[in-house]
Design an enzyme around this catalytic site. Structure first.
Site, PDB file in Angstrom:
ATOM      1  N   SER A 178       3.612  -1.169   6.724  1.00 48.03           N
ATOM      2  CA  SER A 178       2.272  -0.582   6.751  1.00 48.03           C
ATOM      3  C   SER A 178       1.823  -0.359   8.201  1.00 48.03           C
ATOM      4  O   SER A 178       1.054   0.555   8.481  1.00 48.03           O
ATOM      5  CB  SER A 178       1.291  -1.526   6.064  1.00 48.03           C
ATOM      6  OG  SER A 178       1.280  -2.768   6.743  1.00 48.03           O
ATOM      7  N   CYS A 230       4.862 -12.619   5.880  1.00 50.62           N
ATOM      8  CA  CYS A 230       4.262 -11.335   6.259  1.00 50.62           C
ATOM      9  C   CYS A 230       4.903 -10.999   7.591  1.00 50.62           C
ATOM     10  O   CYS A 230       4.973 -11.858   8.487  1.00 50.62           O
ATOM     11  CB  CYS A 230       2.748 -11.453   6.412  1.00 50.62           C
ATOM     12  SG  CYS A 230       1.990  -9.970   7.125  1.00 50.62           S
TER      13      CYS A 230
END
Ligand code: DGL
Length: 274
Positions: A12, A193
């Site tokens: 992203s 993450c």
């Protein structure tokens, strides 16, 4: 003869650069294209449908750039979009191209890393709510207990380089303590993450020497090496000139500045928007 292509790496935003750096260390001769959907990041709080739609657009873009193989270097996209893309879209888009994620490689090794059998997992809201880590880990290490916690503030703190600010440190410490307080035998903390490796030293300082803090980049790179060794039909479709090209949906100047900070080298990205 079939055209050879680079390995596509998608996130992203900037977090996937931590995975790209490790991939380049392990596969220095391979070519890579990195795409950061920075204009639409963060994905962490977005719905399943939106993450899937955005990720599929990125996958199509990277296939159009000639990538036979794409790594979703984003846990949120791996948790919310990978399975649907692999099962529903890939057969229509391309029979012999592949899309891989970061959750499976991490859960394959997590069970071997813990001694106590108690593992903490920190990620975005999307990754944690998807339950992907407990589900995947139960396949490889069913006895290991997983304690999860979502850290919605961390990606914005990292992308805006505020994680060393006293207020940033406070948020980070609070989240780390929240996961650690779930069980006193947690000995392994997975940074689930791809943005979080920049916080590794700070988190190690909070948990102390008896807890190992694990970043995914080198795990994903090791697993990709094994994958390519086991799939020579894919390996022979990959370009090997050692090049890296960057694309971003954000203004390239903004991306270049932040990406250079992440990678500690100059980056010159091209723009792509949907
Ligand atoms: N780096 C991504 C991950 O690994 C997500 C960041 C975001 O867009 O929220 O989950």
């Amino acid at each position: 003869m079939e055209k050879l292509g680079p390995i596509g790496v998608f996130d992203s935003g900037y977090g996937g650069l931590t995975v790209l750096a490790e991939l380049r260390k392990k596969l220095p001769n391979h070519d890579f294209i990195y795409f950061g959907d920075n204009a639409r990041a963060p994905y962490g709080n977005r719905s399943f449908d939106v993450v899937y739609e955005f990720t599929l657009e990125a996958v199509k873009f990277l296939f159009n750039q000639g990538c036979p193989l794409i790594i979703l270097a984003c846990n949120t996209a791996s948790a919310k979009a990978l399975r649907t893309i692999q099962q529903k879209d890939l057969p229509q888009l391309s029979h012999h191209n592949r899309v891989l994620g970061v959750i499976r490689p991490s859960t394959e090794v997590l069970g071997e890393l813990t001694t106590s059998g108690h593992v903490g997992v920190l990620g975005t809201v999307g990754t944690i709510q998807s339950e992907s880590y407990p589900i995947e880990l139960s396949k490889f290490a069913p006895a290991v207990r997983v304690y999860q916690h979502a850290c919605p503030m961390w990606v914005p703190l990292i992308e805006n380089q505020k994680y060393e600010h006293p207020a940033g440190r406070l948020f980070i410490a609070e989240d780390v303590q929240t996961v650690m307080s779930q069980h006193d035998e947690i000995d392994t903390l997975l940074l689930a993450c791809t943005h979080y490796p920049v916080l590794k030293t700070q988190i190690e300082g909070i948990v102390g020497p008896n807890v190992q803090v694990i970043s995914q980049g080198s795990i994903v790179a090791d697993k990709l090496q094994s994958y390519l060794a086991a799939h020579p039909e894919m390996e022979k479709r990959l370009l090997r000139n050692g090049t890296v090209h960057y694309y971003t949906s954000e203004t390239p100047q903004v991306f270049n500045e932040k990406a250079s900070y992440f990678l500690q080298e100059e980056v010159a990205a091209r723009h792509h928007s949907f």
